[in-house]
Design an enzyme around this catalytic site. Sequence first.
Site, PDB file in Angstrom:
ATOM      1  N   TYR A 154      -2.283  -0.647  10.224  1.00  0.00           N
ATOM      2  CA  TYR A 154      -2.192  -0.996   8.821  1.00  0.00           C
ATOM      3  C   TYR A 154      -1.066  -0.646   8.053  1.00  0.00           C
ATOM      4  O   TYR A 154      -0.287  -1.527   7.495  1.00  0.00           O
ATOM      5  CB  TYR A 154      -3.638  -0.397   8.230  1.00  0.00           C
ATOM      6  N   SER A 196       0.864  -1.121   0.021  1.00  0.00           N
ATOM      7  CA  SER A 196       0.165  -0.106  -0.008  1.00  0.00           C
ATOM      8  C   SER A 196       1.001   1.123   0.015  1.00  0.00           C
ATOM      9  O   SER A 196       1.906   1.102   0.508  1.00  0.00           O
ATOM     10  CB  SER A 196      -0.963  -0.002   1.351  1.00  0.00           C
TER      11      SER A 196
HETATM   12  P1  NAD Z   1     -11.525  -5.661  -1.190  1.00  0.00           P
HETATM   13  O1  NAD Z   1     -12.269  -5.541   0.140  1.00  0.00           O
HETATM   14  O2  NAD Z   1     -12.451  -5.374  -2.471  1.00  0.00           O
HETATM   15  O3  NAD Z   1     -10.893  -7.054  -1.746  1.00  0.00           O
HETATM   16  C1  NAD Z   1     -10.227  -7.846  -0.673  1.00  0.00           C
HETATM   17  C2  NAD Z   1     -10.376  -9.277  -0.544  1.00  0.00           C
HETATM   18  O4  NAD Z   1      -9.425  -9.931   0.466  1.00  0.00           O
HETATM   19  C3  NAD Z   1     -11.901  -9.467  -0.383  1.00  0.00           C
HETATM   20  O5  NAD Z   1     -12.484 -10.381  -1.029  1.00  0.00           O
HETATM   21  C4  NAD Z   1     -11.729 -10.426   1.152  1.00  0.00           C
HETATM   22  O6  NAD Z   1     -12.532 -11.370   1.288  1.00  0.00           O
HETATM   23  C5  NAD Z   1     -10.217 -10.922   0.995  1.00  0.00           C
HETATM   24  N1  NAD Z   1      -9.650 -11.083   2.325  1.00  0.00           N
HETATM   25  C6  NAD Z   1      -9.455 -10.304   3.308  1.00  0.00           C
HETATM   26  N2  NAD Z   1      -8.882 -10.887   4.262  1.00  0.00           N
HETATM   27  C7  NAD Z   1      -8.808 -12.306   3.912  1.00  0.00           C
HETATM   28  C8  NAD Z   1      -8.118 -13.515   4.499  1.00  0.00           C
HETATM   29  N3  NAD Z   1      -7.791 -13.445   5.537  1.00  0.00           N
HETATM   30  N4  NAD Z   1      -7.942 -14.483   3.619  1.00  0.00           N
HETATM   31  C9  NAD Z   1      -8.448 -14.719   2.527  1.00  0.00           C
HETATM   32  N5  NAD Z   1      -8.843 -13.434   1.998  1.00  0.00           N
HETATM   33  C10 NAD Z   1      -9.191 -12.614   2.445  1.00  0.00           C
HETATM   34  O7  NAD Z   1     -10.365  -4.651  -1.264  1.00  0.00           O
HETATM   35  P2  NAD Z   1      -9.181  -4.485  -2.260  1.00  0.00           P
HETATM   36  O8  NAD Z   1      -9.043  -2.860  -2.205  1.00  0.00           O
HETATM   37  O9  NAD Z   1      -9.406  -4.791  -3.542  1.00  0.00           O
HETATM   38  O10 NAD Z   1      -7.740  -4.772  -1.383  1.00  0.00           O
HETATM   39  C11 NAD Z   1      -6.875  -5.597  -2.126  1.00  0.00           C
HETATM   40  C12 NAD Z   1      -5.599  -5.384  -1.410  1.00  0.00           C
HETATM   41  O11 NAD Z   1      -5.225  -4.149  -1.725  1.00  0.00           O
HETATM   42  C13 NAD Z   1      -5.618  -5.446   0.239  1.00  0.00           C
HETATM   43  O12 NAD Z   1      -4.361  -6.019   0.470  1.00  0.00           O
HETATM   44  C14 NAD Z   1      -5.582  -3.949   0.549  1.00  0.00           C
HETATM   45  O13 NAD Z   1      -5.105  -3.843   2.018  1.00  0.00           O
HETATM   46  C15 NAD Z   1      -4.789  -3.387  -0.482  1.00  0.00           C
HETATM   47  N6  NAD Z   1      -5.298  -1.963  -0.740  1.00  0.00           N
HETATM   48  C16 NAD Z   1      -5.963  -1.306  -1.086  1.00  0.00           C
HETATM   49  C17 NAD Z   1      -6.209   0.001  -1.016  1.00  0.00           C
HETATM   50  C18 NAD Z   1      -7.708   0.809  -1.785  1.00  0.00           C
HETATM   51  O14 NAD Z   1      -7.568   1.746  -1.727  1.00  0.00           O
HETATM   52  N7  NAD Z   1      -8.805  -0.065  -1.853  1.00  0.00           N
HETATM   53  C19 NAD Z   1      -5.126   0.815  -0.945  1.00  0.00           C
HETATM   54  C20 NAD Z   1      -4.110   0.224  -0.666  1.00  0.00           C
HETATM   55  C21 NAD Z   1      -3.866  -1.165  -0.562  1.00  0.00           C
END
Ligand code: NAD
Length: 250
Positions: A152, A139
């Site tokens: 986080y 991130s």
């Molecule tokens: P999202 O919530 O749409 O998708 C995340 C997925 O991870 C979900 O389907 C959830 O069920 C799954 N998940 C969570 N914990 C889990 C576990 N313990 N085991 C298996 N699956 C699990 O969110 P996203 O934004 O697509 O997130 C994807 C990645 O990007 C994450 O690592 C998040 O921290 C990172 N991220 C997101 C953002 C943002 O702005 N959306 C910014 C920086 C980093």
Amino acid sequence: MGRLAGKVALITGAGSGMGKEMALLFAREGAQVVCADRSGMQDSVAAAIGEAAVAVHADVALSADVQNMIKLAEQRFGRLDVLVNNAGFGGGMAPLHEQTEALYDDVQAVNLKGVFLGMKYGIEAMLRSGGGAIVNTASAAGLIGWKNHSVYGAAKAGVVQMTRSAALEYAQQNIRINAICPGMVWTGLVKASAIHATPPPDARPPFGVAMGRWGLATELAAAALFLASDEASYITGVALPVDGGYVAGH
Ligand code: NAD
């Protein structure tokens, strides 16, 4: 020929957001895809792809689940070429003294230990088959300070450093290890937060994103595809911001 033709890819967090778009894109680029998630939503993503995909229930914080998903990739498709450790969650924003110990443990278990477990068992599989590429979803919060995201951010900074160090360890064994660092991306993780209730294109990201807009999950999937593909054959140990210029401006 697709950019991942003949490759076997495993994506965690494949049920929604970036992971879902990665699964769909990687399959379009010729990969056989293992869609791992703990939500159940991985089933419909794999079903949408068809024969080239299989869904598996896995909580990335649990060693047995991680070992099982890697084994499934090898049993179903013969080996593991690409692993995207993408599953994660934010854990809510609050000043550090308001963060609970339970939430701290949970955030580290999923966002940091989950990546450790994925790499540990994924690398074993890649060593068995002669190499591969790993992409970890870190991130922007792991690269710069981010108010009310200390827990986080610490986990994601850990992902960045684990990526860099492990990349050195396996650089001569044909395993490349890189990270993408999303900025503000319009996914379920963000939509779940009440302060971001208005969807794009009307909504503006709450902080200083140089491009002045949210990122899309498809844009993160494109970056992951590049790092996973042979086009990135001389790239390892990189933590790539995919953030519309957010990190550059801080
Ligand atoms: P999202 O919530 O749409 O998708 C995340 C997925 O991870 C979900 O389907 C959830 O069920 C799954 N998940 C969570 N914990 C889990 C576990 N313990 N085991 C298996 N699956 C699990 O969110 P996203 O934004 O697509 O997130 C994807 C990645 O990007 C994450 O690592 C998040 O921290 C990172 N991220 C997101 C953002 C943002 O702005 N959306 C910014 C920086 C980093």
